[in-house]
Design a protein around this motif. Sequence first.
Motif, PDB file in Angstrom:
ATOM      1  N   ARG A  22       3.572  10.299  -6.072  1.00 11.96           N
ATOM      2  CA  ARG A  22       4.748   9.579  -6.750  1.00 11.96           C
ATOM      3  C   ARG A  22       5.193   8.334  -6.082  1.00 11.96           C
ATOM      4  N   GLU A  23       5.640   7.493  -6.856  1.00 13.76           N
ATOM      5  CA  GLU A  23       6.452   6.181  -6.287  1.00 13.76           C
ATOM      6  C   GLU A  23       7.884   6.014  -7.053  1.00 13.76           C
ATOM      7  N   TRP A  24       8.696   5.467  -6.310  1.00 11.03           N
ATOM      8  CA  TRP A  24      10.167   5.608  -6.694  1.00 11.03           C
ATOM      9  C   TRP A  24      10.687   4.310  -6.986  1.00 11.03           C
ATOM     10  N   PHE A  25      11.641   4.088  -8.087  1.00 14.18           N
ATOM     11  CA  PHE A  25      12.232   2.832  -8.165  1.00 14.18           C
ATOM     12  C   PHE A  25      13.693   3.043  -8.664  1.00 14.18           C
ATOM     13  N   VAL A  26      14.532   1.920  -8.268  1.00 16.21           N
ATOM     14  CA  VAL A  26      15.720   1.991  -8.911  1.00 16.21           C
ATOM     15  C   VAL A  26      16.018   0.626  -9.747  1.00 16.21           C
ATOM     16  N   GLU A  27      16.396   0.725 -10.611  1.00 13.04           N
ATOM     17  CA  GLU A  27      16.471  -0.280 -11.533  1.00 13.04           C
ATOM     18  C   GLU A  27      18.135  -0.497 -11.592  1.00 13.04           C
ATOM     19  N   PRO A  28      18.695  -1.623 -10.963  1.00 17.02           N
ATOM     20  CA  PRO A  28      20.199  -1.703 -10.866  1.00 17.02           C
ATOM     21  C   PRO A  28      20.737  -2.134 -11.938  1.00 17.02           C
ATOM     22  N   GLY A  29      21.885  -1.354 -12.529  1.00 19.73           N
ATOM     23  CA  GLY A  29      22.857  -1.696 -13.592  1.00 19.73           C
ATOM     24  C   GLY A  29      22.083  -0.538 -14.673  1.00 19.73           C
ATOM     25  N   ALA A  30      21.088   0.083 -14.604  1.00 22.33           N
ATOM     26  CA  ALA A  30      20.642   0.914 -15.641  1.00 22.33           C
ATOM     27  C   ALA A  30      21.291   2.140 -15.352  1.00 22.33           C
ATOM     28  N   GLU A  31      21.868   2.814 -16.230  1.00 22.02           N
ATOM     29  CA  GLU A  31      22.727   4.182 -16.196  1.00 22.02           C
ATOM     30  C   GLU A  31      21.809   5.229 -16.434  1.00 22.02           C
TER      31      GLU A  31
ATOM     32  N   ALA B 191       0.851  -1.157  -0.162  1.00 21.59           N
ATOM     33  CA  ALA B 191       0.166   0.023  -0.044  1.00 21.59           C
ATOM     34  C   ALA B 191       0.776   1.280  -0.021  1.00 21.59           C
ATOM     35  N   LEU B 192       1.994   1.277   0.879  1.00 21.44           N
ATOM     36  CA  LEU B 192       2.751   2.544   0.972  1.00 21.44           C
ATOM     37  C   LEU B 192       3.799   2.573  -0.504  1.00 21.44           C
ATOM     38  N   LEU B 193       4.479   1.514  -0.886  1.00 17.46           N
ATOM     39  CA  LEU B 193       5.480   1.688  -1.795  1.00 17.46           C
ATOM     40  C   LEU B 193       5.297   1.603  -3.314  1.00 17.46           C
ATOM     41  N   THR B 194       4.015   0.784  -3.568  1.00 16.87           N
ATOM     42  CA  THR B 194       3.840   0.345  -4.825  1.00 16.87           C
ATOM     43  C   THR B 194       2.350   0.544  -5.276  1.00 16.87           C
ATOM     44  N   ALA B 195       1.510   0.992  -4.456  1.00 20.30           N
ATOM     45  CA  ALA B 195       0.033   0.772  -4.709  1.00 20.30           C
ATOM     46  C   ALA B 195      -0.353   1.712  -5.772  1.00 20.30           C
TER      47      ALA B 195
END
Length: 281
Positions: free
Chosen positions: A258-267, A19-23
């Motif tokens: 807003r919600e935030w993500f990090v795609e590892p390896g993506a520059e 609910a908090l991170l990806t809803a």
Amino acid sequence: MAEHPQTLVVFHAHPDDEALLTAGTMAAAAARGHRVVLVVATDGALGLADESAHGAKGDALAATRSRELAASAAALGVARTVRLGYADSGSGPEVFPDPPGGRRFVRVPVDEAARALATVLLEESADVLTTYDPAGGYGHRDHVRVHEVGARAAELAREQGRDVRVLWATVPRELIGRGIDLAMKVYRFPPDFDRSSFDTAYSPRSRITHRVPVRRHARAKRAAMRAHASQASGGEGDRTLGVLSRLPWPLFGLVLGREWFVEPGAERTGHPATDVFEVAT
Ligand SMILES: [Zn+2]
């Protein structure tokens, strides 16, 4: 529908983390005709509960939280919810003994839990899997484990010929700092509260590869949050910190849009991508 439907699998530690991170991201994807699958590792039976209202502990709390999870999933347009069924490992200094007939998530070998998740990724022909950043957000042991299990599950799926992009659901660390400062003005914090422990939580803004606007889905996100009624209040004093660290309600205002993500390896070179099905450029 105009675009090719894809499958998003969101992996979370406890009922309510979705609910908090990806809803908003989930609701947005479902509204566009994508398939959204929610996988939750634990029963959340060590979560904070408003006992006066729910009187729930242990098994009873797990049952309550399972119902709350179903209501949240329905509000977000989730097509399938998978409960891996491990016991909550808790956030206290020690991991409690396993409950009768169950195993706490951190005591389950990473490979074993990863196989269970990889099975879902393969069944669903998943395109994107969301997990957590390596810090597990604020460091709850079950959240760190979600990071590890998610990474391994993606590897296992790849060995079976399914390439699943992994995105870490996170929050810009700088925003958390602001939220904590705000909360400290409103709540009484325990004397041993260490503000600096949040300096290494979540992810620095510079690492964010995806910033997904979700304000249009704020109603669904709020409904998902409200569905987790047993976690909405947890007393005062030290328990306030428990509520804050486990589910930072004071941050709601900051995270609704807003919600935030990090795609590892993506520059990332330009702005963050605004869609989890897009690769950051
Ligand atoms: Zn959690």
